[in-house]
Scaffold this motif. Structure first.
Motif, PDB file in Angstrom:
ATOM      1  N   PRO B 392       0.653  -1.081  -0.392  1.00 49.14           N
ATOM      2  CA  PRO B 392       0.138  -0.083   0.481  1.00 49.14           C
ATOM      3  C   PRO B 392       0.686   1.311  -0.159  1.00 49.14           C
ATOM      4  CG  PRO B 392      -1.149  -1.987   1.275  1.00 49.14           C
ATOM      5  CD  PRO B 392       0.524  -1.804   1.113  1.00 49.14           C
ATOM      6  N   THR B 393       1.767   1.769   1.430  1.00 49.57           N
ATOM      7  CA  THR B 393       2.377   2.398   1.165  1.00 49.57           C
ATOM      8  C   THR B 393       3.821   2.626  -0.074  1.00 49.57           C
ATOM      9  OG1 THR B 393       4.241   1.480   2.439  1.00 49.57           O
ATOM     10  CG2 THR B 393       2.376   2.737   3.591  1.00 49.57           C
ATOM     11  N   ASN B 394       3.646   1.139  -1.127  1.00 47.87           N
ATOM     12  CA  ASN B 394       4.944   1.871  -1.542  1.00 47.87           C
ATOM     13  C   ASN B 394       3.943   1.979  -3.126  1.00 47.87           C
ATOM     14  OD1 ASN B 394       7.459   1.057  -2.861  1.00 47.87           O
ATOM     15  ND2 ASN B 394       7.145  -0.848  -2.882  1.00 47.87           N
ATOM     16  N   VAL B 395       3.052   1.859  -3.259  1.00 45.46           N
ATOM     17  CA  VAL B 395       1.912   2.258  -4.393  1.00 45.46           C
ATOM     18  C   VAL B 395       1.658   4.040  -4.087  1.00 45.46           C
ATOM     19  CG1 VAL B 395      -0.453   2.269  -5.314  1.00 45.46           C
ATOM     20  CG2 VAL B 395       0.779   0.299  -4.987  1.00 45.46           C
ATOM     21  N   ALA B 396       1.423   4.150  -2.591  1.00 44.70           N
ATOM     22  CA  ALA B 396       1.034   5.595  -2.592  1.00 44.70           C
ATOM     23  C   ALA B 396       2.271   6.965  -2.872  1.00 44.70           C
ATOM     24  CB  ALA B 396       0.849   6.140  -0.422  1.00 44.70           C
ATOM     25  N   ARG B 397       3.448   6.469  -2.330  1.00 44.04           N
ATOM     26  CA  ARG B 397       4.478   6.825  -2.623  1.00 44.04           C
ATOM     27  C   ARG B 397       4.748   7.299  -4.418  1.00 44.04           C
ATOM     28  NH1 ARG B 397       9.963   4.461  -1.997  1.00 44.04           N
ATOM     29  NH2 ARG B 397      10.275   2.813  -2.278  1.00 44.04           N
ATOM     30  N   THR B 398       4.887   5.978  -4.721  1.00 50.42           N
ATOM     31  CA  THR B 398       4.467   6.453  -6.512  1.00 50.42           C
ATOM     32  C   THR B 398       3.687   7.624  -7.339  1.00 50.42           C
ATOM     33  OG1 THR B 398       5.974   4.008  -6.380  1.00 50.42           O
ATOM     34  CG2 THR B 398       4.860   4.595  -8.117  1.00 50.42           C
ATOM     35  N   LEU B 399       2.746   7.153  -7.148  1.00 50.12           N
ATOM     36  CA  LEU B 399       1.230   7.949  -7.152  1.00 50.12           C
ATOM     37  C   LEU B 399       1.779   9.916  -6.384  1.00 50.12           C
ATOM     38  CD1 LEU B 399      -1.302   6.258  -6.537  1.00 50.12           C
ATOM     39  CD2 LEU B 399      -0.723   6.367  -8.744  1.00 50.12           C
ATOM     40  N   ALA B 400       2.468   9.400  -5.575  1.00 52.83           N
ATOM     41  CA  ALA B 400       2.623  11.007  -5.174  1.00 52.83           C
ATOM     42  C   ALA B 400       3.570  11.364  -6.079  1.00 52.83           C
ATOM     43  CB  ALA B 400       3.207  10.873  -3.607  1.00 52.83           C
ATOM     44  N   LEU B 401       4.677  10.753  -6.503  1.00 51.62           N
ATOM     45  CA  LEU B 401       5.959  11.517  -7.389  1.00 51.62           C
ATOM     46  C   LEU B 401       5.927  11.276  -8.612  1.00 51.62           C
ATOM     47  CD1 LEU B 401       7.749   8.787  -8.472  1.00 51.62           C
ATOM     48  CD2 LEU B 401       9.165   8.637  -6.344  1.00 51.62           C
ATOM     49  N   LEU B 402       4.448  10.574  -8.794  1.00 43.49           N
ATOM     50  CA  LEU B 402       4.227  10.819 -10.517  1.00 43.49           C
ATOM     51  C   LEU B 402       4.806  11.312 -11.826  1.00 43.49           C
ATOM     52  CD1 LEU B 402       3.298   7.397 -11.511  1.00 43.49           C
ATOM     53  CD2 LEU B 402       1.716   8.838 -12.605  1.00 43.49           C
ATOM     54  N   PRO B 403       4.622  12.689 -11.196  1.00 40.25           N
ATOM     55  CA  PRO B 403       5.264  13.359 -12.703  1.00 40.25           C
ATOM     56  C   PRO B 403       5.825  14.255 -12.577  1.00 40.25           C
ATOM     57  CG  PRO B 403       2.934  14.416 -10.505  1.00 40.25           C
ATOM     58  CD  PRO B 403       3.617  13.290 -10.276  1.00 40.25           C
ATOM     59  N   ALA B 404       7.345  13.198 -11.969  1.00 41.82           N
ATOM     60  CA  ALA B 404       8.423  12.732 -11.557  1.00 41.82           C
ATOM     61  C   ALA B 404       8.772  12.104 -12.495  1.00 41.82           C
ATOM     62  CB  ALA B 404       8.883  13.060 -10.303  1.00 41.82           C
ATOM     63  N   TYR B 405       8.200  11.234 -13.070  1.00 40.40           N
ATOM     64  CA  TYR B 405       8.065  10.171 -14.022  1.00 40.40           C
ATOM     65  C   TYR B 405       8.076  10.642 -15.835  1.00 40.40           C
ATOM     66  CZ  TYR B 405       9.629   6.856 -10.648  1.00 40.40           C
ATOM     67  OH  TYR B 405       9.510   6.059  -9.951  1.00 40.40           O
ATOM     68  N   LEU B 406       7.266  11.510 -15.788  1.00 41.25           N
ATOM     69  CA  LEU B 406       6.610  12.593 -17.175  1.00 41.25           C
ATOM     70  C   LEU B 406       7.916  12.528 -18.037  1.00 41.25           C
ATOM     71  CD1 LEU B 406       3.878  11.375 -15.824  1.00 41.25           C
ATOM     72  CD2 LEU B 406       2.636  13.811 -16.888  1.00 41.25           C
ATOM     73  N   ALA B 407       8.194  13.305 -17.713  1.00 38.32           N
ATOM     74  CA  ALA B 407       9.285  14.150 -18.130  1.00 38.32           C
ATOM     75  C   ALA B 407      11.197  14.226 -18.500  1.00 38.32           C
ATOM     76  CB  ALA B 407       8.502  15.912 -18.819  1.00 38.32           C
ATOM     77  N   SER B 408      11.624  14.834 -19.166  1.00 39.19           N
ATOM     78  CA  SER B 408      12.943  15.529 -18.590  1.00 39.19           C
ATOM     79  C   SER B 408      13.115  16.376 -19.845  1.00 39.19           C
ATOM     80  CB  SER B 408      13.696  14.206 -18.353  1.00 39.19           C
ATOM     81  OG  SER B 408      14.120  13.305 -19.815  1.00 39.19           O
ATOM     82  N   VAL B 409      14.659  17.188 -19.099  1.00 39.27           N
ATOM     83  CA  VAL B 409      15.088  17.305 -20.382  1.00 39.27           C
ATOM     84  C   VAL B 409      16.596  17.130 -20.423  1.00 39.27           C
ATOM     85  CG1 VAL B 409      14.553  20.016 -20.044  1.00 39.27           C
ATOM     86  CG2 VAL B 409      16.370  19.164 -18.797  1.00 39.27           C
ATOM     87  N   ASP B 410      17.815  17.724 -21.432  1.00 34.51           N
ATOM     88  CA  ASP B 410      18.901  17.571 -21.855  1.00 34.51           C
ATOM     89  C   ASP B 410      19.170  19.374 -22.644  1.00 34.51           C
ATOM     90  OD1 ASP B 410      18.423  17.447 -24.497  1.00 34.51           O
ATOM     91  OD2 ASP B 410      18.791  15.412 -24.774  1.00 34.51           O
ATOM     92  N   ASP B 411      20.662  18.903 -22.807  1.00 33.21           N
ATOM     93  CA  ASP B 411      20.976  20.097 -24.115  1.00 33.21           C
ATOM     94  C   ASP B 411      20.202  20.833 -24.977  1.00 33.21           C
ATOM     95  OD1 ASP B 411      22.746  20.399 -21.572  1.00 33.21           O
ATOM     96  OD2 ASP B 411      24.761  19.504 -22.542  1.00 33.21           O
TER      97      ASP B 411
END
Lengths: 621, 621
Positions: B392-411
């Motif tokens: 349960p808490t593993n799902v909760a932390r994943t959903l909480a930080l999910l936006p961080a998995y959407l995109a990235s940047v580079d040079d």
């Protein structure tokens, strides 16, 4: 009830459809089982005794509490060894004396509980196995009574049984053991001694079970069959060995008390279990986690648990049902299980064992360790001994008493249930059975002695002959097709008369019920009662068995040295980065046709590390 | 190394191919994940906190030794909850204070060991989970540093990490934890604090592992990846969560130390694991007994373990590999796993969870208990809480930080890896992503802010589009087919410009590699990234899913309300007394054709007890 101590048999119902024959009435004289029994007597029994001393389990009976070794049920393996020895005509007074010295004045006997520094008696009925251990002790005691008459081991067993009745009888502890086994043992002790109280206690245990007396835990109450009363259940479930030992005990109680409802309940459970929860080999139990039956049709070959002890227990149950009902279907399952699980468990040299009997081995693994205890009950490895080593002695006792499973009598005559080269002598009848079964399908029964009135000789026509033709050749040479079931010849026999059964053992394809998802799209090969398998040592170029495809448009045929050659090919699928694709892209490329050598499943893993599979994918794409 | 505490992300490599975006840079504004995250914030976090108090795990930090409750790793679930709260922007100073009060002066912190009346510190590295617990504590501490700056939780974590370095550093205890997790946590703490010693300690743990420091036991050393050094292994094996956490830690160490060999080893393990040991859903681990990976291609749907925590760990690993390499295949697996395991684990109301995520449920079972701890990690049951309640808490932390998995940047620009209705704002670039993915395949990216020089907008074209056609519509309206991988538009963007990705989400048949024996002769349906299933509640006449047969000669089609309708029939095989017969007699009778309603796998088991299957037998006989 009346004591019946004369029959040298494991199961002696005081009333039943068929009466068993004793080890003094049936002798196996050659062939498949004679070789296995020879290895058992000359190698396995000593092997078990040596290991039990080495790992300290025999020593536990005289060791100080703090030096006790092995799991909580280690005592039971010593008892099973003594039972095997008794049936084999040996025995060990030394071990018996040590056991006697550990028995408390009130009959209590266990090396893991009930002493200062240990948990109290019966403080952990779920996992403690105290009553389970008594069960095996009592079975050893019964074997002694029946092979040698009274003796020290029988007395120890009876004292323990009296203690159980005093402690767990009405008004005593209202409990059952997490691991059934005491039930069938108590009934047999009642039969051997004529003491009704043992039967009553067994009936009480059967009646108490299934009402939630044991704690619900990780595996649920079905694990130890405490979820449903025996007479309400419709299928075997939970831990397979427990389920089967309990069912065997329930049959014993039903037969002795004339409880038709209880007997019918077990028959119904057996039927559903055979139709939906049994491997082609006769193996039972598909879960590694809790050694239990899976749901209906959950029979994965590569994760088959098919514990050796479950096979032994299944044969015990089938034998009891056969005696009770006279129906050959029970002997059919026993035959399948004996040839394909019990015989598979033991290595050719009788010194290593499968605990679990997988139907598909995917990795070759390493050369088995021959001089160490295996910490794991791995499917992949015959090991000389296990941390939990219930299986070796269970195989040993089964092989030792095997002749008792061959035949029976009733008021009409003699019934042959299993085929082996053998001599049978009972009352006015003596038979000489000549056969090289199962390599060859011909079984010749010569009458060596006969009364001069008509009687019936019945021969089981195995269910596996369905779709082919079995024939019976009568004394006068007349020959008729016989259907699966029982073929009976009733006549006045004269010494020298011969009856011949011709069973069609040619290899045949076998397909699974479509609901067994794990083997959809595959077939197996059976030859007579023997299940065959592909083993990598027989494939060319170091190939593994997962390359095997067979073509069911043609038939498998006999090859040299007990092999079968199946038409097929060796084809390796492409490796993909992701193993799921549109169906038209997910096939296996065609490959050159060749014969695939198959060997009896019970012979596999005797030629070094190998991969193996029973269920073979077809070339149909 | 240099502290990087500004990025609000779970993983902040000091050097890598891609730089992650923080929770303050990416906001999910609607659609599938917004709904899930809303439930997480409004229901799941409180639910976990309430249960943790009810079962006494938060109380353990202040309770007397004899009143401690839960398993040896219960502390870790409290830490995971705090981590989830931190990412969700809440937090609990009360719980943090209690934890602080339990920390020893030297930094040691564990409620199960190291106190009078308990086992000594580090006396059971195999099963004690002390370092594992620190790992989750440290991850919670890092989350606090990155969301709130320094604070009490971060201090506790750093004191614990210092204690670990002092105790397990060179010259200290030469051991590793039975359950990896500390490794990835220590690297992240090094990144967040700039303290090299934490990275060194993580590298030491990675290096020590796989050399037999942990005891061989029932499950073997592979269970905790102590059979082979990380850089020598070729595939993930043993306990799936352990294997995946370890691999994540190895990537972190490899990236920070520039260890290309170690990174390549993990990539190789990932490749083989994905090609041979992963379910269609992305789920990993097929053994119930030891929660472990099976051998290659052992992927039984009805005994899928596919633990929720393994899915979370797999996403963690894939994300790290994506940042390190920039390769879209890692985002492909993360997407599959998020939509089909992480999203499946949680009930619609966010208050019950699957621990194991089976792909085939054969029995309807009973209505789930909503107010009791489940003693079992059953596949069949979403439960509000488990005796082992890591998921349960593993799902909760994943959903909480999910936006961080959407995109990235580079040079060169910005990369979109996962598709959701979102706003992204980083430096001179702001993007508005509009989509109803995965229901709809159109993703529109509007430029809200842009520098006036050219830069690259990269969009992942999912691997699941293979065989169909994905299209990219450029700012000027030109439209081109794009192959699976990455589609990039490099230009001078102006505010208001729109790029559109058109992904072909029509439902499609998927077939398995022929070596996955357990699903031979079946197909599945996928629609976009979503795996579909048949659920009995959608079948007529109370039928169960094992009657479903589908016809792959026709195509599945969209139905109403996110359903798919597959051409097929409902056909029940005959019951037989023995389920193995000549292949021509073993088929299923034909039945009337009808459309079979399928629903997204992640939505199943929300409408009462049901049977369910992902892999559907075909009508081909």
């Amino acid at each position: 009830m009346k004591a019946n101590r004369d029959l040298v048999v494991p199961v002696a119902p005081s009333r039943s459809r068929l009466r068993p024959l004793g080890l003094d009435e049936v002798r196996i004289t050659g062939g498949f089982w004679a070789r296995r029994r020879e290895v058992n007597t000359t190698a396995t029994l000593d092997h078990c005794r040596d290991w039990m001393e080495r790992v300290g389990w025999t020593g536990n009976f005289s060791a100080p509490v703090e030096e006790r070794r092995g799991r909580e049920f280690a005592d039971s393996d010593v008892y099973k060894l003594l039972e095997a020895m008794a049936w084999a005509g040996t025995g060990s007074d030394t071990i018996t004396q040590t056991i006697a010295s550990a028995q408390e004045p009130d009959g209590y006997l266990n090396t893991a509980f009930g002493r200062p520094g240990r948990q109290p008696r019966y403080s952990d009925l779920e996992w403690g196995h105290e009553l389970y251990c008594y069960g095996h002790l009592i079975q050893a005691g019964v074997a002694q009574i029946r092979t040698r008459g009274e003796g020290e081991l029988a007395k120890i067993a009876q004292r323990a049984a009296d203690h159980v009745c005093a402690t767990f009888g009405r008004g005593g502890i209202d409990g059952v053991c997490g691991h059934p086994e005491i039930e069938t043992a108590l009934v047999e002790l009642a039969r051997a001694t004529g003491e009704q109280r043992y039967l009553d206690q067994a009936a009480l245990f059967i009646d108490r079970r299934g009402r939630g007396r044991l704690a619900d835990g990780e595996f649920g109450r079905a694990y130890y069959q405490d979820d449903l009363p025996v007479r309400q259940a419709t299928v075997l479930r939970g831990h397979a060995v427990r389920a089967l030992y309990l069912a065997a005990g329930a049959v014993d109680v039903a037969v002795e008390t004339g409880d038709e409802e209880l007997l019918a309940a077990v028959v119904r459970q057996w039927e559903t279990t055979v139709a939906r929860r049994t491997y082609l080999t006769g193996g039972m139990g598909s879960h590694h986690r809790d050694e239990s039956f899976g749901d209906d049709f959950v029979l994965p070959p590569d994760r088959a648990y098919s514990e050796t002890c479950a096979a032994v227990a299944s044969v015990m149950l089938s034998w009891r049902l056969l005696l009770a009902t006279g129906e050959p279907r029970f002997a059919d399952l026993a035959e399948r299980t004996l040839f394909n699980v019990v015989a598979t468990s033991l290595s050719e040299d009788g010194r290593s064992f499968f605990y679990a009997n997988t139907l598909h081995r995917r990795r070759r693994g390493t050369v088995p360790v021959t001089d160490a205890v295996s910490p794991r009950a791995e499917s992949s490895l015959r090991a000389p001994w296990f941390a939990v080593s219930c299986c070796p002695t269970n195989v040993a006792r089964t092989l030792a008493l095997l002749p008792a499973y061959l035949a029976s009598v009733d008021d009409h005559g003699v019934q042959l249930h299993q085929y082996a080269d053998a001599e049978i002598s009972v009352g006015h009848v003596a038979l000489r059975v000549r056969t090289d079964y199962p390599s060859d399908g011909t079984v010749t029964v010569r009458i060596a002695r006969s009364p001069d009135h008509p009687w019936a000789l019945s021969l089981r026509v195995p269910a596996w002959t369905e779709g082919a033709t079995a024939r019976l050749v009568d004394v006068d040479g007349t020959r008729r097709a016989v259907a699966p079931g029982t073929a009976t010849v009733t006549r006045v026999f004269r010494p020298g008369d011969e009856i011949r059964l011709e069973l069609p053992v040619a290899p045949r394809w076998i397909g699974p019920d479509p609901r067994i998802d794990a083997v959809r799209g595959t077939v197996a090969v059976q030859r007579g009662p023997l299940v065959y398998c592909a083993e990598s040592v027989d494939l060319p170029d170091g190939r593994e068995v997962d390359a095997v495809r067979v073509d069911t448009a043609a038939e498998p045929a006999d090859g040299p040295d007990a092999t079968v050659v199946a038409p097929g090919e060796l084809a390796e699928p492409h490796d993909e980065v992701w193993p799921y694709r549109p169906p038209d892209q997910a096939g296996t490329p065609a490959a050159e046709r060749q014969g695939i050598v198959l060997v009896p499943y019970n012979s596999w893993a005797n030629r070094g590390p190998s991969t193996m599979r029973v269920w073979l994918p077809t070339t149909r794409r």
